[in-house]
Write a protein that holds these residues in place. Structure first.
Motif, mmCIF file in Angstrom:
data_model
loop_
_atom_site.group_PDB
_atom_site.id
_atom_site.type_symbol
_atom_site.label_atom_id
_atom_site.label_comp_id
_atom_site.label_asym_id
_atom_site.label_seq_id
_atom_site.Cartn_x
_atom_site.Cartn_y
_atom_site.Cartn_z
ATOM 1 N N UNK A 1 -11.159 19.775 51.052
ATOM 2 C CA UNK A 1 -11.594 20.308 49.468
ATOM 3 C C UNK A 1 -12.234 19.505 48.778
ATOM 4 N N UNK A 2 -10.725 18.742 47.895
ATOM 5 C CA UNK A 2 -11.090 17.786 46.528
ATOM 6 C C UNK A 2 -12.495 17.093 46.615
ATOM 7 N N UNK A 3 -12.649 16.323 48.498
ATOM 8 C CA UNK A 3 -13.174 15.567 49.241
ATOM 9 C C UNK A 3 -15.234 15.647 48.674
ATOM 10 N N UNK A 4 -15.035 17.322 48.887
ATOM 11 C CA UNK A 4 -16.405 18.191 48.510
ATOM 12 C C UNK A 4 -17.115 17.703 47.296
ATOM 13 N N UNK A 5 -16.629 17.508 46.300
ATOM 14 C CA UNK A 5 -16.953 16.720 45.018
ATOM 15 C C UNK A 5 -16.961 15.558 44.941
ATOM 16 N N UNK A 6 -16.808 14.578 46.021
ATOM 17 C CA UNK A 6 -16.136 13.154 45.284
ATOM 18 C C UNK A 6 -16.895 12.298 44.977
ATOM 19 N N UNK A 7 -17.603 11.702 44.595
ATOM 20 C CA UNK A 7 -18.591 11.175 44.578
ATOM 21 C C UNK A 7 -19.006 9.915 45.009
ATOM 22 N N UNK A 8 -19.918 9.445 45.747
ATOM 23 C CA UNK A 8 -20.459 7.974 46.258
ATOM 24 C C UNK A 8 -20.590 6.783 45.995
ATOM 25 N N UNK A 9 -20.108 5.730 45.216
ATOM 26 C CA UNK A 9 -20.554 4.156 44.580
ATOM 27 C C UNK A 9 -21.437 3.503 45.938
ATOM 28 N N UNK A 10 -22.873 3.712 46.326
ATOM 29 C CA UNK A 10 -23.728 3.005 47.098
ATOM 30 C C UNK A 10 -23.694 1.971 46.071
ATOM 31 N N UNK B 1 -12.848 23.011 59.749
ATOM 32 C CA UNK B 1 -12.537 22.292 57.830
ATOM 33 C C UNK B 1 -13.075 21.579 58.187
ATOM 34 N N UNK B 2 -14.161 20.950 59.003
ATOM 35 C CA UNK B 2 -15.082 19.587 58.892
ATOM 36 C C UNK B 2 -16.611 20.277 58.772
ATOM 37 N N UNK B 3 -16.729 21.411 59.586
ATOM 38 C CA UNK B 3 -18.031 22.277 58.847
ATOM 39 C C UNK B 3 -17.567 22.041 57.042
ATOM 40 N N UNK B 4 -16.601 23.380 56.457
ATOM 41 C CA UNK B 4 -16.876 23.512 55.464
ATOM 42 C C UNK B 4 -17.152 22.481 54.125
ATOM 43 N N UNK B 5 -16.248 21.412 54.206
ATOM 44 C CA UNK B 5 -16.629 20.119 53.754
ATOM 45 C C UNK B 5 -17.874 19.788 53.517
ATOM 46 N N UNK B 6 -17.816 19.210 54.674
ATOM 47 C CA UNK B 6 -19.996 18.394 54.634
ATOM 48 C C UNK B 6 -20.778 19.994 54.331
ATOM 49 N N UNK B 7 -20.661 21.151 54.327
ATOM 50 C CA UNK B 7 -21.278 22.234 53.945
ATOM 51 C C UNK B 7 -20.906 22.316 52.256
ATOM 52 N N UNK B 8 -20.113 21.729 52.202
ATOM 53 C CA UNK B 8 -20.016 21.950 50.260
ATOM 54 C C UNK B 8 -20.580 20.777 49.549
ATOM 55 N N UNK B 9 -20.410 19.928 50.681
ATOM 56 C CA UNK B 9 -21.008 18.603 49.664
ATOM 57 C C UNK B 9 -22.384 18.110 50.090
ATOM 58 N N UNK B 10 -23.315 19.215 51.151
ATOM 59 C CA UNK B 10 -24.560 18.242 51.250
ATOM 60 C C UNK B 10 -25.577 18.284 49.874
#
Length: 277
Positions: A167-176, A231-240
């Motif tokens: 769940x915490x990963x949904x808000x994790x930043x992404x260093x590109x 669980x896969x769906x929830x994280x990606x849906x929250x992150x998008x």
């Protein structure tokens, strides 16, 4: 669900990364790059390949077609390489194949230009799925028929290796900053406006639904298959919707170690040497 074929001949291993995939021929007369359930990283990397590969395709990005490949371990009996033989024997049953793109070339940013729009779509997608393995060190991009193709999504959705932190990963930043397409001025905001609305619960459920159930078992906490897929769906849906706001494009770390996890760089004790595609 994935189309299923049966491996008829093991052609050759690919030896440039961490999972030792191989080229195989199948009973549909196709040729595939095959990734094995018996590889050191285990079936979760194949889950990531399916979820991310399907999602990328549905978002209009180019990914080689995915299939399930049934493997009879007897194919490994004639292999002279003991490591390959052991891998084939450990991978009986359903494995993953990606359509082999004959004549494709590894992406070279000095030889092949990418528009900011296309670069933005790839960076946004990689931010969504948390891809840590599309860097200048290891682009995991191919050029085929003058088009850019995405490969190797086993190092995505790292949260599925530790579901309590998902769940915490949904808000994790992404260093590109180290992303291989960062020099092409990726227009991540435009990509988000185009792609984020397409990432619906229904779309994600279809993509996750293509993962064979046998690759999803054995999760801690006695999660059943339905809960794991959700669980896969929830994280990606929250992150998008907002991941583009957390993408950082800074100076690449050319004078320091890779930011990728140890099981990609070879520092993980269970990593295999081989190609990651």
């Amino acid at each position: 669900m994935l189309k299923e074929v049966t491996a008829t001949r093991y052609v050759t291993p690919l030896r440039e990364g961490g999972s030792l995939p191989g080229i195989v021929e199948a009973d549909d007369l196709g040729t595939y790059v095959m990734k094995f359930t018996g590889a050191g990283q285990g079936p979760r990397t194949l889950v990531a390949e399916v979820v991310c590969g399907r999602l990328a395709q549905r978002l209009g990005l180019r990914v080689p077609e995915l299939v399930g490949i049934q493997l009879d371990p007897v194919i490994g009996l004639g292999e002279p390489d003991e490591e390959v033989q052991a891998l084939l024997k450990a991978s009986g049953g359903l494995n993953l194949g990606m359509d082999y793109l004959p004549g494709s070339l590894g992406f070279d940013p000095l030889a092949f230009g990418v528009t900011p729009a296309e670069a933005g779509r790839v960076v946004w997608f990689d931010a969504l799925v948390g891809n840590v393995d599309r860097s200048w060190r290891n682009p995991n991009l191919l050029v085929w028929h003058e088009k850019l193709w995405l490969i190797d999504h086993g190092a995505t959705m790292i949260w599925h290796h530790n579901w309590p932190s998902a769940h915490a990963a949904a808000a994790k930043p992404y260093d590109a900053s180290d992303h291989v397409l960062s020099p092409f001025a990726p227009d991540v905001a435009a990509a988000a406006a185009e792609l984020a609305p397409l990432v619906t619960r229904g779309l994600l459920e279809e993509c996750v639904g293509d993962v064979p159930g046998e690759w999803l078992g054995g999760e801690p906490g006695a999660m059943d298959l339905g809960a794991v897929r959700a669980a896969y769906v929830d994280v990606l849906l929250e992150r998008a919707p907002s991941v583009h706001d957390r993408v950082t494009l800074g100076e690449p770390s050319r004078d320091s170690a890779s930011r990728a996890p140890g099981w990609l760089t070879g520092d993980w004790p269970h990593a295999r040497r081989g190609v990651n595609r």
